[in-house]
Design a protein around this motif. Structure first.
Motif, PDB file in Angstrom:
ATOM      1  N   ILE A 178       0.841  -1.195   0.000  1.00  0.00           N
ATOM      2  CA  ILE A 178       0.000   0.000   0.000  1.00  0.00           C
ATOM      3  C   ILE A 178       0.876   1.244   0.000  1.00  0.00           C
ATOM      4  N   ASN A 179       0.572   2.167  -0.905  1.00  0.00           N
ATOM      5  CA  ASN A 179       1.250   3.460  -0.942  1.00  0.00           C
ATOM      6  C   ASN A 179       0.424   4.451  -0.119  1.00  0.00           C
ATOM      7  N   PRO A 180       1.005   5.082   0.902  1.00  0.00           N
ATOM      8  CA  PRO A 180       0.220   5.981   1.749  1.00  0.00           C
ATOM      9  C   PRO A 180      -0.390   7.154   0.983  1.00  0.00           C
ATOM     10  N   LYS A 181       0.182   7.522  -0.145  1.00  0.00           N
ATOM     11  CA  LYS A 181      -0.371   8.633  -0.920  1.00  0.00           C
ATOM     12  C   LYS A 181      -1.671   8.253  -1.616  1.00  0.00           C
ATOM     13  N   ASP A 182      -1.974   6.945  -1.677  1.00  0.00           N
ATOM     14  CA  ASP A 182      -3.212   6.493  -2.304  1.00  0.00           C
ATOM     15  C   ASP A 182      -4.346   6.300  -1.300  1.00  0.00           C
ATOM     16  N   VAL A 183      -4.057   6.436  -0.025  1.00  0.00           N
ATOM     17  CA  VAL A 183      -5.064   6.129   0.999  1.00  0.00           C
ATOM     18  C   VAL A 183      -6.048   7.285   1.128  1.00  0.00           C
ATOM     19  N   ARG A 184      -7.335   6.967   1.034  1.00  0.00           N
ATOM     20  CA  ARG A 184      -8.388   7.980   1.148  1.00  0.00           C
ATOM     21  C   ARG A 184      -9.039   7.984   2.517  1.00  0.00           C
ATOM     22  N   ALA A 185      -9.179   6.783   3.108  1.00  0.00           N
ATOM     23  CA  ALA A 185      -9.873   6.693   4.395  1.00  0.00           C
ATOM     24  C   ALA A 185      -9.467   5.398   5.077  1.00  0.00           C
ATOM     25  N   ILE A 186      -9.612   5.402   6.403  1.00  0.00           N
ATOM     26  CA  ILE A 186      -9.238   4.226   7.197  1.00  0.00           C
ATOM     27  C   ILE A 186     -10.279   4.006   8.285  1.00  0.00           C
ATOM     28  N   GLU A 187     -10.626   2.741   8.477  1.00  0.00           N
ATOM     29  CA  GLU A 187     -11.451   2.312   9.607  1.00  0.00           C
ATOM     30  C   GLU A 187     -10.590   1.393  10.471  1.00  0.00           C
ATOM     31  N   LEU A 188     -10.518   1.699  11.765  1.00  0.00           N
ATOM     32  CA  LEU A 188      -9.720   0.872  12.669  1.00  0.00           C
ATOM     33  C   LEU A 188     -10.623   0.322  13.764  1.00  0.00           C
ATOM     34  N   TYR A 189     -10.581  -0.988  13.931  1.00  0.00           N
ATOM     35  CA  TYR A 189     -11.353  -1.656  14.986  1.00  0.00           C
ATOM     36  C   TYR A 189     -10.356  -2.442  15.834  1.00  0.00           C
ATOM     37  N   SER A 190      -9.856  -1.801  16.888  1.00  0.00           N
ATOM     38  CA  SER A 190      -8.845  -2.434  17.731  1.00  0.00           C
ATOM     39  C   SER A 190      -9.452  -3.383  18.749  1.00  0.00           C
ATOM     40  N   ARG A 191     -10.746  -3.258  18.996  1.00  0.00           N
ATOM     41  CA  ARG A 191     -11.432  -4.181  19.894  1.00  0.00           C
ATOM     42  C   ARG A 191     -12.270  -5.133  19.059  1.00  0.00           C
ATOM     43  N   THR A 192     -12.090  -6.431  19.271  1.00  0.00           N
ATOM     44  CA  THR A 192     -12.766  -7.419  18.431  1.00  0.00           C
ATOM     45  C   THR A 192     -14.281  -7.338  18.558  1.00  0.00           C
ATOM     46  N   ALA A 193     -14.788  -6.882  19.695  1.00  0.00           N
ATOM     47  CA  ALA A 193     -16.238  -6.831  19.886  1.00  0.00           C
ATOM     48  C   ALA A 193     -16.889  -5.765  19.014  1.00  0.00           C
ATOM     49  N   SER A 194     -16.114  -4.800  18.511  1.00  0.00           N
ATOM     50  CA  SER A 194     -16.685  -3.700  17.740  1.00  0.00           C
ATOM     51  C   SER A 194     -16.569  -3.897  16.233  1.00  0.00           C
ATOM     52  N   ILE A 195     -15.971  -4.999  15.779  1.00  0.00           N
ATOM     53  CA  ILE A 195     -15.706  -5.192  14.353  1.00  0.00           C
ATOM     54  C   ILE A 195     -17.005  -5.546  13.623  1.00  0.00           C
ATOM     55  N   PRO A 196     -17.346  -4.852  12.540  1.00  0.00           N
ATOM     56  CA  PRO A 196     -18.504  -5.236  11.728  1.00  0.00           C
ATOM     57  C   PRO A 196     -18.341  -6.652  11.189  1.00  0.00           C
ATOM     58  N   LEU A 197     -19.459  -7.312  10.933  1.00  0.00           N
ATOM     59  CA  LEU A 197     -19.439  -8.708  10.548  1.00  0.00           C
ATOM     60  C   LEU A 197     -18.558  -8.975   9.341  1.00  0.00           C
ATOM     61  N   GLN A 198     -18.622  -8.111   8.303  1.00  0.00           N
ATOM     62  CA  GLN A 198     -17.874  -8.376   7.070  1.00  0.00           C
ATOM     63  C   GLN A 198     -16.373  -8.216   7.234  1.00  0.00           C
ATOM     64  N   PHE A 199     -15.923  -7.632   8.362  1.00  0.00           N
ATOM     65  CA  PHE A 199     -14.495  -7.447   8.588  1.00  0.00           C
ATOM     66  C   PHE A 199     -13.986  -8.291   9.754  1.00  0.00           C
ATOM     67  N   GLN A 200     -14.765  -9.259  10.165  1.00  0.00           N
ATOM     68  CA  GLN A 200     -14.353 -10.112  11.277  1.00  0.00           C
ATOM     69  C   GLN A 200     -13.502 -11.274  10.765  1.00  0.00           C
ATOM     70  N   THR A 201     -12.474 -11.603  11.536  1.00  0.00           N
ATOM     71  CA  THR A 201     -11.643 -12.781  11.278  1.00  0.00           C
ATOM     72  C   THR A 201     -11.421 -13.478  12.609  1.00  0.00           C
ATOM     73  N   ARG A 202     -10.632 -14.532  12.580  1.00  0.00           N
ATOM     74  CA  ARG A 202     -10.331 -15.263  13.806  1.00  0.00           C
ATOM     75  C   ARG A 202      -8.934 -14.975  14.331  1.00  0.00           C
ATOM     76  N   ASN A 203      -8.347 -13.888  13.881  1.00  0.00           N
ATOM     77  CA  ASN A 203      -6.991 -13.622  14.343  1.00  0.00           C
ATOM     78  C   ASN A 203      -6.953 -13.045  15.752  1.00  0.00           C
ATOM     79  N   GLY A 204      -8.106 -12.599  16.260  1.00  0.00           N
ATOM     80  CA  GLY A 204      -8.166 -12.088  17.630  1.00  0.00           C
ATOM     81  C   GLY A 204      -7.372 -10.831  17.853  1.00  0.00           C
ATOM     82  N   CYS A 205      -7.121 -10.063  16.783  1.00  0.00           N
ATOM     83  CA  CYS A 205      -6.243  -8.906  16.912  1.00  0.00           C
ATOM     84  C   CYS A 205      -6.808  -7.669  16.232  1.00  0.00           C
TER      85      CYS A 205
END
Length: 478
Positions: free
Chosen positions: A433-460
């Motif tokens: 990823i080139n940082p100059k191409d980034v338009r927006a970021i969503e960060l979910y650092s707590r697993t309980a707050s992650i939307p369903l489509q972005f959930q994985t089992r990595n626990g992180c």
């Protein structure tokens, strides 16, 4: 009649009588055949074929298949035999040859054709009957430690792949995880992996583990690959000079070397060679040569990237007892001509991004937020966000990690690029990823707050990165 004539006639009659009463010679036959490798769709060369007499355990005839997979026994005595064969490939499959009964009763030649079990047969034997819920593929192999012995405790092998599903929100990328436990001998079978797909695997037992290894599953659904697990030590290395950064690397006693070439066999100068998960990187020289030292033991993925070439990855078994050699062949980057005419470059509004931002369950960065940071690397964008820690990496770049919760150490979040999951296990986002191409970021650092489509089992946690043309980019001239 003379005595000599009478004597000759008597001798002739005696010989004729003896010939009529003596038994006929026992039959001896020629047995010829071939062995087909049904898994890899080719002939099996170098196999040891044996005929064991059923009435005499000490009588065993042996021969070897040639380069065409053909074998032949000449002058086999009459009797009943059991026919089978030995080959290292059978050992890798975890099976033995079927035994066929062969009876020699005449001098007529006998044809005997043998074959390995097919991929479908092996998958059925270890994974059971097919089910509509799981892909019909299997990853089979043996886990061994760096000294060649089976693990002291059963090893766990984790395989991950991505699949697509259509929902009311559109096409979603879904991570899938399959886990298997090895036997006491170290063999394992991970069922439910898809054919014609790359999977990422890792093995671990006790304190030993492999790295993350990318392996392609062939079209027949049967992937055969052993894993080596070993130890490594995480170290903090400080560079030289004023303002030198501290780099976290995984070290050990193994070594790796090789040559990076293009498809024509010419060396590739300046290719970046990395070893997944170790934090180390070298550059190939003018002869295309690269070399690592002080690497951890185990199976890891070595990756080569160079300008004008597609990234190339290959597994490497690293041992302290000998230097591993992996040559890398890079394919030219194919440029596709766009058949669509672009009439405007105004960025498409991020409706879903805005909708989730209003809900307030994560932390969100807009284009304006990112511009204010003036990022040079991806770590510059994430630095200072709640729950994020940036660790020094290679060449001035930082690894993006989620801060420890007390139960686990700092770990890399799952990364979704424009809504699709991408495999970045070490937190080094600048690789893709080139940082100059980034338009927006969503960060979910707590697993309980992650939307369903972005959930994985990595626990992180998860980080969703949106790229594309910015809202204030100048319009394209027609």
């Amino acid at each position: 009649m003379s005595h000599k004539v009478v004597a000759a006639l008597l001798a002739l009659a005696a010989a004729s009588a003896e010939a009529q009463t003596s038994p006929a010679s026992p039959p001896r036959a020629r047995i010829r055949g071939e062995i087909v490798d049904s898994v890899r769709s080719r002939m099996l060369t170098g196999a040891t074929v044996q005929l064991a007499a059923t009435d005499n355990s000490g009588r065993i005839l042996s021969t070897t298949t040639n380069l065409q997979g053909v074998f032949q026994f000449n002058d086999v005595p009459a009797g009943v035999y059991l026919a089978g064969y030995l080959h290292p490939f059978l050992d890798s499959l975890g099976v033995e040859s079927n035994l066929l009964r062969v009876e020699v009763t005449t001098d007529d030649p006998i044809t005997l054709n043998l074959a390995t079990p097919s991929a479908a047969t092996l998958i059925d034997a270890r994974c059971g009957p097919p089910t509509p819920e799981l892909p019909r593929g299997m990853y089979f192999g043996t886990v061994r430690t760096a000294n060649g012995a089976p693990p002291a405790v059963p090893a766990r092998v984790r395989a991950q792949y991505n699949s697509n599903r259509v929902t009311e929100r559109g096409l979603e990328r879904v991570p899938n995880v399959r886990i298997a436990t090895s036997t006491a001998e170290g063999t394992f079978a991970v069922c439910g992996v898809p054919a014609n797909t790359a999977i990422t695997v890792r093995g671990f037992a006790g304190a030993d583990s492999s790295g993350f290894v990318e392996l392609p599953v062939p079209g027949n659904g049967l992937l055969l690959r052993d894993l080596v697990i070993g130890s490594g030590t995480r170290q903090q290395l400080r560079g030289t000079g004023t303002g030198a950064r501290v780099t976290s690397v995984l070290t050990g006693k193994a070594a790796l070397r090789g040559v990076a070439r293009n498809q024509s066999g010419q060396p590739v100068n300046g290719a970046r060679i990395t070893l997944w998960g170790t934090g180390v990187e070298v550059i190939s020289n003018a002869a295309g040569q690269y070399q690592f030292s002080n690497l951890p033991e185990g199976t890891y993925t070595v990756e080569a990237r160079a300008l004008g070439f597609q990234p190339h990855r290959a597994p490497a078994d690293l041992l302290a007892t000998r230097e591993a050699v992996v040559d890398l062949t890079l394919s030219a980057l194919v440029t596709n001509i766009d058949t669509l005419r672009v009439r405007a470059n105004r960025a498409v509004p991020l409706e879903e991004f805005e909708r989730r931002r209003k809900l307030g369950f994560g932390h969100f960065l807009t284009e304006d937020d990112i511009k204010k940071k003036g990022p040079t690397y991806m770590g510059d964008i994430f630095r200072g966000l709640p729950g994020v820690v940036t660790m020094p990496g290679q060449f001035g770049r930082d690894r993006v990690l989620i801060r420890s919760t007390g139960m686990t150490g700092d770990c890399a979040p799952a990364i979704f690029l424009n809504g699709l999951y991408v495999n970045i296990e070490d937190g080094d986002l600048d690789n893709i990823i080139n940082p100059k191409d980034v338009r927006a970021i969503e960060l979910y650092s707590r697993t309980a707050s992650i939307p369903l489509q972005f959930q994985t089992r990595n626990g992180c946690g998860s980080a969703v990165i949106w790229t594309g043309a910015r809202m204030d980019d100048p319009p394209v001239k027609k």
